[in-house]
Enzyme design. Sequence first.
Site, PDB file in Angstrom:
ATOM      1  N   GLY A 209      32.441  39.735  42.418  1.00  0.00           N
ATOM      2  CA  GLY A 209      32.905  39.046  41.216  1.00  0.00           C
ATOM      3  C   GLY A 209      32.475  39.690  39.909  1.00  0.00           C
ATOM      4  N   GLU A 243      28.080  42.154  47.180  1.00  0.00           N
ATOM      5  CA  GLU A 243      29.264  42.739  47.845  1.00  0.00           C
ATOM      6  C   GLU A 243      30.428  42.811  46.866  1.00  0.00           C
ATOM      7  OE1 GLU A 243      29.829  40.196  51.285  1.00  0.00           O
ATOM      8  OE2 GLU A 243      30.539  38.551  50.025  1.00  0.00           O
ATOM      9  N   GLY A 245      33.813  44.235  45.026  1.00  0.00           N
ATOM     10  CA  GLY A 245      35.037  44.904  45.432  1.00  0.00           C
ATOM     11  C   GLY A 245      35.664  45.579  44.223  1.00  0.00           C
ATOM     12  N   ARG A 246      36.308  44.764  43.396  1.00  0.00           N
ATOM     13  CA  ARG A 246      37.058  45.257  42.241  1.00  0.00           C
ATOM     14  C   ARG A 246      36.253  46.221  41.372  1.00  0.00           C
ATOM     15  NH1 ARG A 246      41.464  42.712  39.827  1.00  0.00           N
ATOM     16  NH2 ARG A 246      40.948  40.782  40.940  1.00  0.00           N
ATOM     17  N   CYS A 315      64.565  43.011  40.270  1.00  0.00           N
ATOM     18  CA  CYS A 315      65.492  42.081  39.624  1.00  0.00           C
ATOM     19  C   CYS A 315      64.821  40.729  39.442  1.00  0.00           C
ATOM     20  CB  CYS A 315      66.748  41.936  40.467  1.00  0.00           C
ATOM     21  SG  CYS A 315      67.473  43.524  40.893  1.00  0.00           S
ATOM     22  N   TYR A 343      42.881  45.750  44.299  1.00  0.00           N
ATOM     23  CA  TYR A 343      43.868  44.658  44.309  1.00  0.00           C
ATOM     24  C   TYR A 343      45.171  45.136  43.665  1.00  0.00           C
ATOM     25  CZ  TYR A 343      39.583  42.037  45.160  1.00  0.00           C
ATOM     26  OH  TYR A 343      38.385  41.595  45.670  1.00  0.00           O
TER      27      TYR A 343
HETATM   28  C1  LIG Z   1      36.884  38.974  47.353  1.00  0.00           C
HETATM   29  C2  LIG Z   1      35.479  38.810  47.756  1.00  0.00           C
HETATM   30  C3  LIG Z   1      34.492  39.680  47.271  1.00  0.00           C
HETATM   31  C4  LIG Z   1      34.778  40.746  46.250  1.00  0.00           C
HETATM   32  O1  LIG Z   1      35.105  40.186  45.032  1.00  0.00           O
HETATM   33  P1  LIG Z   1      35.361  41.116  43.740  1.00  0.00           P
HETATM   34  O2  LIG Z   1      35.761  40.156  42.693  1.00  0.00           O
HETATM   35  O3  LIG Z   1      36.421  42.083  44.109  1.00  0.00           O
HETATM   36  O4  LIG Z   1      34.063  41.800  43.440  1.00  0.00           O
HETATM   37  C5  LIG Z   1      33.216  39.529  47.739  1.00  0.00           C
HETATM   38  N1  LIG Z   1      32.902  38.545  48.637  1.00  0.00           N
HETATM   39  C6  LIG Z   1      33.830  37.686  49.117  1.00  0.00           C
HETATM   40  C7  LIG Z   1      33.428  36.651  50.082  1.00  0.00           C
HETATM   41  C8  LIG Z   1      35.140  37.775  48.677  1.00  0.00           C
HETATM   42  O5  LIG Z   1      36.047  36.909  49.146  1.00  0.00           O
END
Ligand SMILES: *Cc1c(COP(=O)(O)O)cnc(C)c1O
Length: 365
Positions: A209, A243, A245-246, A315, A343
């Site tokens: 997050g 953890e 991601g983005r 479209c 994403y």
């Molecule tokens: C999606 C997700 C993440 C990664 O979130 P980001 O906003 O991409 O950092 C980490 N843990 C869980 C459980 C998620 O569902």
Amino acid sequence: MTTARISTDQDTADRIARASAGDAPAYVYDLPALDAHATAVRRALPGIELYYAVKANPDPELLRVLEPHVNGFEVSSGGEHAHVSALSPDKPLALGGPGKTDAELLLPAHRLHVESPNELRRLLATGRDADVLLRVSPDLPVEGAALTMSGPFGMDDDGVRACLPLFDDRVRLRGRHYHLASGLNADQLLKLAETLLSTDPGEVNLGGGMAVDYQDPAARFDWPAYGTGLARLRTPGQTIRVEPGRSLTAYCGYYVTKVVDVKRVRGEAYAIVLGGTHHLRTPVTKGHDQPFTVLPTGAGPGVTDEPVTVVGQLCTPKDVFARAVTTSIRVGDTVVFAMSGAYAWNISHHDFLMHPKPTFHYLSR
Ligand SMILES: *Cc1c(COP(=O)(O)O)cnc(C)c1O
């Protein structure tokens, strides 16, 4: 709606466009940039375990670059589990996600993130051994979040209370897992971490997050502040894991395409590019303008220095990359969309309208 910044300098955009080898649309991933970014993130988190949340982008080339920098991968389905296990058989996996099937509950994992008392009962019924984190959704205000993970995710206090007596020496409770929101800065995440870490002396996964600011492609989440803050909050013997991601992969990806038409409808200027948000859905899902740079490769008709809305070939009026961004653009120009590494391709509805798919290119050293 704020105005998208002209994102990358022309030299970077040139380099990215050259890597696409004249293909349009194309994805270009800057692997050395990802490597440098992951190195900086890892360095900023001494003593903290770093997992990558694979759902942000499971591209094998990206996972290969990230592997040496992360302690493990977080996977959220049997599909992601199989994909990552094949690429990185020795890397610890954390398996999470709501609605795991019995088959998924049997998959080998360093940590299983359990989402409900019934899921824990099904896990026990499989007869397997497992090390479990309970996914907890505490009733905490999360201010300023882009997306709050309320609703079906994790458990409240009642759910946790129902789980605690069920553990035994085969299915062991190791600690808690939290992923409360996305789009938070280091101060906001540390404020949450202070509360969460004080209620649990065991192992704590604080989730992802970390904020990515699409209005400012040069901005980065303050990893050093976050790492220093977490080190201060950590009690002796406590395992803290994050953890993201983005915030790891957003910056290394680019979507490169070409302008096929420039038109004016009731006074508004539009540039139509090859491809669309069925390849790069991020601006639609996030409701932002995707930052881009125009390379003047075209000789066709166009507009100069005025607000232009950049759209794709679908479209539907939702196929918008950026609205009313002041720029010069003409038919044949190359458009390089930045911040397309997370994403993006993997969440997009590729088959809608059956246009050709982009090609993929990887910058290496
Ligand atoms: C999606 C997700 C993440 C990664 O979130 P980001 O906003 O991409 O950092 C980490 N843990 C869980 C459980 C998620 O569902």
